[in-house]
Design a protein around this motif. Structure first.
Motif, PDB file in Angstrom:
ATOM      1  N   VAL A  91       0.736  -1.155  -0.008  1.00 20.13           N
ATOM      2  CA  VAL A  91      -0.050  -0.214  -0.137  1.00 20.13           C
ATOM      3  C   VAL A  91       0.876   1.218  -0.205  1.00 20.13           C
ATOM      4  O   VAL A  91       1.219   2.145  -0.716  1.00 20.13           O
ATOM      5  N   GLU A  92       1.622   1.284   1.177  1.00 21.73           N
ATOM      6  CA  GLU A  92       2.426   2.218   1.288  1.00 21.73           C
ATOM      7  C   GLU A  92       3.245   2.993  -0.531  1.00 21.73           C
ATOM      8  O   GLU A  92       3.286   3.682  -1.017  1.00 21.73           O
ATOM      9  N   ALA A  93       4.412   1.852  -1.286  1.00 20.22           N
ATOM     10  CA  ALA A  93       5.364   1.824  -2.117  1.00 20.22           C
ATOM     11  C   ALA A  93       4.266   2.086  -3.464  1.00 20.22           C
ATOM     12  O   ALA A  93       4.688   3.104  -4.112  1.00 20.22           O
ATOM     13  N   ILE A  94       2.913   1.609  -3.408  1.00 24.31           N
ATOM     14  CA  ILE A  94       2.493   2.024  -4.218  1.00 24.31           C
ATOM     15  C   ILE A  94       1.859   3.541  -3.957  1.00 24.31           C
ATOM     16  O   ILE A  94       1.696   4.217  -5.443  1.00 24.31           O
ATOM     17  N   PHE A  95       1.016   4.424  -3.458  1.00 25.97           N
ATOM     18  CA  PHE A  95       1.025   4.947  -2.756  1.00 25.97           C
ATOM     19  C   PHE A  95       1.874   6.533  -3.213  1.00 25.97           C
ATOM     20  O   PHE A  95       2.094   7.419  -4.149  1.00 25.97           O
ATOM     21  N   TRP A  96       3.704   5.684  -2.342  1.00 25.39           N
ATOM     22  CA  TRP A  96       4.236   7.005  -2.727  1.00 25.39           C
ATOM     23  C   TRP A  96       5.312   6.765  -4.400  1.00 25.39           C
ATOM     24  O   TRP A  96       5.268   7.641  -4.640  1.00 25.39           O
ATOM     25  N   ALA A  97       4.369   5.510  -4.683  1.00 25.64           N
ATOM     26  CA  ALA A  97       5.827   5.829  -5.877  1.00 25.64           C
ATOM     27  C   ALA A  97       4.055   6.748  -7.324  1.00 25.64           C
ATOM     28  O   ALA A  97       4.997   7.258  -7.887  1.00 25.64           O
ATOM     29  N   GLY A  98       3.360   7.065  -7.177  1.00 24.87           N
ATOM     30  CA  GLY A  98       1.720   7.520  -7.302  1.00 24.87           C
ATOM     31  C   GLY A  98       2.314   8.768  -7.634  1.00 24.87           C
ATOM     32  O   GLY A  98       2.256   9.337  -8.004  1.00 24.87           O
ATOM     33  N   VAL A  99       2.472   9.012  -5.695  1.00 23.76           N
ATOM     34  CA  VAL A  99       2.581  10.699  -5.631  1.00 23.76           C
ATOM     35  C   VAL A  99       4.653  11.152  -6.206  1.00 23.76           C
ATOM     36  O   VAL A  99       4.114  12.303  -6.677  1.00 23.76           O
ATOM     37  N   HIS A 145      10.047  14.216   7.912  1.00 22.02           N
ATOM     38  CA  HIS A 145       9.629  13.657   7.416  1.00 22.02           C
ATOM     39  C   HIS A 145       9.564  14.577   5.831  1.00 22.02           C
ATOM     40  O   HIS A 145      11.013  15.935   5.889  1.00 22.02           O
ATOM     41  N   LEU A 146       8.877  14.677   4.701  1.00 25.15           N
ATOM     42  CA  LEU A 146       9.123  15.326   3.323  1.00 25.15           C
ATOM     43  C   LEU A 146       8.544  16.219   3.659  1.00 25.15           C
ATOM     44  O   LEU A 146       6.853  16.597   3.084  1.00 25.15           O
ATOM     45  N   ASP A 147       9.122  17.428   2.936  1.00 26.67           N
ATOM     46  CA  ASP A 147       8.686  18.543   2.102  1.00 26.67           C
ATOM     47  C   ASP A 147       9.125  18.614   0.722  1.00 26.67           C
ATOM     48  O   ASP A 147       9.651  18.117  -0.199  1.00 26.67           O
ATOM     49  N   LEU A 148       7.092  18.607   0.280  1.00 23.26           N
ATOM     50  CA  LEU A 148       7.242  18.501  -1.051  1.00 23.26           C
ATOM     51  C   LEU A 148       6.755  19.299  -2.481  1.00 23.26           C
ATOM     52  O   LEU A 148       5.837  19.738  -1.695  1.00 23.26           O
ATOM     53  N   ARG A 149       7.969  19.699  -2.652  1.00 20.39           N
ATOM     54  CA  ARG A 149       8.060  21.172  -3.323  1.00 20.39           C
ATOM     55  C   ARG A 149       7.099  20.681  -5.516  1.00 20.39           C
ATOM     56  O   ARG A 149       7.315  20.035  -6.751  1.00 20.39           O
ATOM     57  N   PRO A 150       5.255  20.716  -5.790  1.00 21.14           N
ATOM     58  CA  PRO A 150       5.392  21.366  -6.433  1.00 21.14           C
ATOM     59  C   PRO A 150       5.188  21.991  -7.912  1.00 21.14           C
ATOM     60  O   PRO A 150       6.075  23.423  -7.803  1.00 21.14           O
ATOM     61  N   ALA A 151       5.217  21.210  -8.985  1.00 21.62           N
ATOM     62  CA  ALA A 151       5.931  22.047 -10.188  1.00 21.62           C
ATOM     63  C   ALA A 151       5.100  22.811 -10.441  1.00 21.62           C
ATOM     64  O   ALA A 151       4.795  24.308 -11.570  1.00 21.62           O
ATOM     65  N   THR A 152       3.754  22.784 -10.104  1.00 19.82           N
ATOM     66  CA  THR A 152       2.610  23.582 -10.345  1.00 19.82           C
ATOM     67  C   THR A 152       2.089  24.018  -9.394  1.00 19.82           C
ATOM     68  O   THR A 152       2.758  25.345  -9.165  1.00 19.82           O
ATOM     69  N   SER A 153       0.703  24.197  -9.195  1.00 16.35           N
ATOM     70  CA  SER A 153       0.613  24.453  -7.682  1.00 16.35           C
ATOM     71  C   SER A 153       0.005  23.408  -6.799  1.00 16.35           C
ATOM     72  O   SER A 153      -0.217  22.400  -6.834  1.00 16.35           O
ATOM     73  N   MET A 154      -0.009  24.209  -5.394  1.00 17.05           N
ATOM     74  CA  MET A 154      -0.243  23.295  -4.207  1.00 17.05           C
ATOM     75  C   MET A 154      -1.454  22.888  -4.380  1.00 17.05           C
ATOM     76  O   MET A 154      -1.599  21.633  -4.165  1.00 17.05           O
ATOM     77  N   ALA A 155      -2.770  23.677  -4.841  1.00 19.89           N
ATOM     78  CA  ALA A 155      -3.724  22.628  -4.763  1.00 19.89           C
ATOM     79  C   ALA A 155      -3.984  21.806  -6.159  1.00 19.89           C
ATOM     80  O   ALA A 155      -5.011  21.361  -5.538  1.00 19.89           O
TER      81      ALA A 155
END
Length: 124
Positions: free
Chosen positions: A17-25, A66-76
């Protein structure tokens, strides 16, 4: 000589479950998966491998890392995308002219979606 990180490792109750989720993220590829562990890797070879290993106990307190993830577009846009993948929104934070959303993965691990370029963020 200094040490360098080799992999990021998540302790989990359910590595699949975790691997599939994080691979998608993260846009990573699922490399290996079994009942005891799973591994995802950046298809470009730039990011660290991420491993998920079974541990008997569940998460009991707030993560100290924890991870801080920066989007390429918008946070929303990214919030909506990771919610569709199975994340939950925990809280929105606005501090000192900065803002981000604290999210939870399927096992309740915290991560942050930061504002992206469409939100006015610039690396300068």
């Amino acid at each position: 000589m200094a040490l360098r990180p080799d992999a990021l490792v998540f302790d989990t109750r359910d590595p699949m479950v975790e691997a599939i989720f994080w691979a998608g993220v993260l846009g990573y590829d699922l490399v290996e998966i079994n009942e005891e562990e799973a591994e995802i890797r950046d298809p470009k070879g730039e990011g660290w491998p991420i491993l998920f290993q079974v541990v008997p106990e569940g998460k009991s307190v707030k993560n100290r890392l924890h991870l801080d993830l920066r989007p390429a577009t918008s946070m929303a846009e990214e919030k909506a995308r990771v919610l569709d993948l199975g994340a939950r929104e925990f809280r929105y934070v606005e501090e000192g002219g900065s803002f981000w959303t604290v999210m939870l993965d399927p096992e309740g691990n915290e991560f942050c979606v930061l504002r992206g370029p469409q939100d006015g963020w610039s690396p300068e």
